[in-house]
Design an enzyme around this catalytic site. Structure first.
Site, short mmCIF file in Angstrom:
data_model
loop_
_atom_site.label_atom_id
_atom_site.label_comp_id
_atom_site.label_asym_id
_atom_site.label_seq_id
_atom_site.Cartn_x
_atom_site.Cartn_y
_atom_site.Cartn_z
N GLY A 14 -20.26 8.70 -17.04
CA GLY A 14 -20.28 8.56 -18.16
C GLY A 14 -20.75 9.82 -19.05
O GLY A 14 -22.37 10.07 -18.84
N ARG A 41 -13.90 3.91 -9.90
CA ARG A 41 -13.11 4.85 -9.13
C ARG A 41 -14.74 5.45 -8.90
O ARG A 41 -14.25 6.55 -7.96
CB ARG A 41 -12.33 5.18 -10.32
N ARG A 101 -22.45 -5.39 -32.19
CA ARG A 101 -24.02 -4.38 -33.13
C ARG A 101 -23.80 -5.74 -34.62
O ARG A 101 -24.64 -5.56 -35.38
CB ARG A 101 -23.14 -3.00 -33.90
N CYS A 130 -24.16 6.18 -33.79
CA CYS A 130 -24.53 7.52 -33.47
C CYS A 130 -24.83 8.23 -35.26
O CYS A 130 -25.95 8.49 -35.53
CB CYS A 130 -23.97 8.83 -32.62
N GLN A 157 -18.61 15.40 -37.48
CA GLN A 157 -19.03 14.43 -35.77
C GLN A 157 -18.45 15.18 -33.74
O GLN A 157 -17.58 15.50 -34.20
CB GLN A 157 -18.79 13.03 -35.64
N GLY A 161 -18.82 12.32 -28.67
CA GLY A 161 -19.26 11.09 -28.95
C GLY A 161 -18.35 10.25 -28.59
O GLY A 161 -18.36 9.07 -28.67
N ARG A 236 -14.29 14.34 -36.88
CA ARG A 236 -14.14 14.88 -35.92
C ARG A 236 -14.17 16.61 -36.27
O ARG A 236 -13.04 16.97 -36.63
CB ARG A 236 -13.42 14.34 -35.18
N HIS A 243 -24.20 15.88 -34.19
CA HIS A 243 -23.19 15.44 -35.31
C HIS A 243 -24.73 15.74 -36.64
O HIS A 243 -25.02 15.52 -36.14
CB HIS A 243 -23.75 13.71 -35.49
N ASN A 316 -26.33 14.18 -31.31
CA ASN A 316 -25.40 12.43 -30.68
C ASN A 316 -25.76 11.51 -29.80
O ASN A 316 -25.46 10.22 -29.51
CB ASN A 316 -23.87 13.02 -31.41
P1 A2P Z 1 -16.26 5.97 -14.54
O1 A2P Z 1 -17.00 7.12 -14.69
O2 A2P Z 1 -15.89 4.92 -13.39
O3 A2P Z 1 -14.94 5.66 -15.31
P2 A2P Z 1 -17.12 8.48 -21.61
O4 A2P Z 1 -17.83 7.95 -22.39
O5 A2P Z 1 -18.37 9.34 -21.11
O6 A2P Z 1 -15.46 8.18 -21.10
O7 A2P Z 1 -17.78 6.85 -19.61
C1 A2P Z 1 -17.86 5.85 -19.86
C2 A2P Z 1 -18.64 5.32 -18.26
O8 A2P Z 1 -18.36 4.07 -18.45
C3 A2P Z 1 -18.13 6.08 -17.20
O9 A2P Z 1 -18.94 5.83 -16.83
C4 A2P Z 1 -17.01 4.99 -16.52
O10 A2P Z 1 -16.97 4.90 -15.54
C5 A2P Z 1 -17.58 3.97 -17.52
N1 A2P Z 1 -16.99 2.88 -17.16
C6 A2P Z 1 -15.25 2.45 -18.20
N2 A2P Z 1 -14.88 1.45 -17.58
C7 A2P Z 1 -15.42 0.96 -17.00
C8 A2P Z 1 -15.33 -0.88 -16.19
N3 A2P Z 1 -14.23 -1.20 -16.52
N4 A2P Z 1 -16.75 -1.08 -15.67
C9 A2P Z 1 -17.67 -0.33 -14.90
N5 A2P Z 1 -17.77 0.67 -15.68
C10 A2P Z 1 -17.12 1.40 -16.82
#
Ligand code: A2P
Length: 341
Positions: A14, A41, A101, A130, A157, A161, A236, A243, A316
Site C-alpha cells: 500500500g 492478492r 487509538r 495523520c 488533506q 491519506g 479533502r 496535509h 501525511n
Molecule cells: P493488497 O495490496 O494485497 O490489497 P492502501 O492503504 O494504499 O490501500 O494499502 C492497503 C494495504 O493493506 C495493502 O498493502 C493491502 O494489500 C493491505 N491489505 C488490505 N486488506 C488486507 C487484508 N485483508 N489482509 C492483509 N492485507 C490487506
C-alpha cells in the site's frame, strides 16, 4: 542500536507500506530480517528494501511467528483481526489504523510529544491520525509554555491519506478532464480533481465526520490533558502528498507571534518557515518527501486576548504515517520495550 529485530511490514504493497520500506532503508533501521505482508492478492509480489528484494507473503494468523516488531498499515478491520494474533505470537505491534487509538490498553504516541506513554504498552501501540500528528508536533511546545485552552482547526488533506487507489483516482480524473472526457468517481463520493470535499471518513450523529472527531479525541489522549478543546473541519483537496492545516489557538498565557516563532524554532521535528516579505510559507509541494512539520503564517489573532493563527504542513504519508510509526518502533528499541509484557 546494536540489537537487530525481525520486522514485518503489514500492508507492504500500500501507499503507507511502501513509504515504510523507504523510511526503514533511509534510517537504516536495525532489522535482521524483513517480512513484507499483504492480502492474498499480493502474495508472491516483490518489494525492495536496503538493496534487497523480498517476497510478499499473505497475512495470516500464523504469519507472525518469530516476528519481533510488526508495523501495520493495512486498514482498521485487518488490524482488528491480525494485531491480537501478532501479540499472541510475542510480537509488538505499531498500528497505523484507527482501530486501537482510543483503546485504554493502547498508548497513542507521537514520539516528540509523549514517548513516556510507550512505557505502559501491552503489545499494541497506536499511531495517531495523520492530521492529528502534525498538529501535536506543533502544539505541544506551545502548550508547555502557555497552556492551550482551545484550538479551531481546518484541514486541507491530500488524497494519499486515503491510499493508493485514491492517488490513482485523482491522476485518472485529471487526465480525463484535461482531455474532455467524463470522470469516474469510485473512491470518493464525488469528483476530487479541481474540487474540495468537506467530508473525510463517515458522518457521525453530531454532524461531524469521524476524521474531525479523531482530531478532537486523539489530541486529549496524546497531550494527556482533558481540558484542551478542539473543534475541526476536515477537507479533502486535490493534492497528492502533504496535509495543510489552518489553526486558531487560544492560550491561557499571552504568546506573541515572535514568542511562537522562537519556541517552535527550538522544537523537535519542526521547521519554521515564516518570511512573508519573501513570500516564504509552508506548502504541500515542498513538504512532500520531507520528515519535518513546517509551520508558517504565524500571526496574533487580534480578535481575542491570547490568540495565535498559524499554518502547518507535513507529509501525511511520512510524519503522518510511516515515519511516525517507525519513530515509535525506534523509541521502543531505545527504551528496551520490544517485548509483550
Ligand atoms: P493488497 O495490496 O494485497 O490489497 P492502501 O492503504 O494504499 O490501500 O494499502 C492497503 C494495504 O493493506 C495493502 O498493502 C493491502 O494489500 C493491505 N491489505 C488490505 N486488506 C488486507 C487484508 N485483508 N489482509 C492483509 N492485507 C490487506
Amino acid at each position: 542500536m546494536s540489537k537487530e529485530f525481525v520486522v514485518a511490514v503489514c500492508g507492504a504493497t500500500g501507499a503507507v507500506g511502501q513509504e515504510m520500506l523507504s523510511v526503514l532503508e533511509q534510517r537504516d533501521f536495525p532489522y535482521s530480517k524483513l517480512v513484507p505482508m499483504a492480502s492474498a492478492r499480493s502474495a508472491g509480489k516483490k518489494v525492495d528494501c536496503k538493496g534487497e528484494e523480498y517476497t510478499v507473503i499473505e497475512m495470516t494468523e500464523d504469519a507472525f511467528e518469530g516476528v519481533d516488531i510488526a508495523l501495520f498499515s493495512a486498514g482498521g478491520s485487518t488490524s482488528e483481526k491480525f494485531a491480537p494474533c501478532a501479540v499472541k505470537s510475542g510480537c509488538v505491534v505499531v498500528d497505523n489504523s484507527s482501530a486501537w487509538r482510543m483503546n485504554d490498553e493502547c498508548p497513542l504516541v507521537v514520539p516528540e510529544v509523549n514517548p513516556h506513554d510507550l512505557d505502559w504498552h501491552k503489545g499494541i501501540i497506536a499511531n495517531p491520525n495523520c492530521s492529528t500528528i502534525q498538529m501535536m508536533v506543533a502544539l505541544k511546545p506551545l502548550h508547555d509554555e502557555a497552556r492551550i485552552k482551545r484550538v479551531v482547526v481546518s484541514t486541507y488533506q491530500a488524497v494519499s491519506g486515503t491510499g493508493q487507489k485514491a492517488i490513482e483516482e485523482l491522476e485518472n480524473q485529471v487526465r480525463r478532464l484535461m482531455s474532455g472526457q467524463p470522470v469516474v468517481a469510485d473512491v470518493y463520493p464525488y469528483q476530487i480533481a479541481f474540487n474540495c470535499l468537506p467530508h473525510i471518513d463517515v458522518f457521525m450523529d453530531n454532524g461531524y465526520t469521524k476524521e474531525e472527531m479523531k482530531m478532537v479525541n486523539e489530541t486529549v489522549k496524546i497531550m494527556g490533558d482533558p481540558t484542551i478543546k478542539v473543534t475541526a473541519t476536515c477537507v479533502r483537496v486535490p493534492v497528492f502528498y502533504g496535509h495543510s492545516e489552518s489553526l486558531n489557538i487560544e492560550t491561557e498565557e499571552k504568546l506573541t507571534a515572535a514568542d511562537v516563532r522562537t519556541i517552535l524554532a527550538k522544537a523537535p521535528g519542526i521547521i519554521v518557515e515564516d518570511y512573508p516579505e519573501k513570500k516564504a510559507y509552508p506548502m504541500a509541494i515542498n513538504a512532500a518527501g520531507e520528515d519535518a512539520t513546517f509551520v508558517g503564517r504565524i500571526r496574533e489573532d487580534e480578535t481575542i486576548e491570547n490568540g495565535i493563527n498559524m499554518w502547518i504542513v507535513s507529509d501525511n504519508i511520512r510524519k503522518g504515517a510511516a515515519l511516525n510509526t517507525i519513530q515509535i518502533a525506534e523509541t521502543l528499541i531505545e527504551r528496551d520495550l520490544v517485548r509483550v509484557p
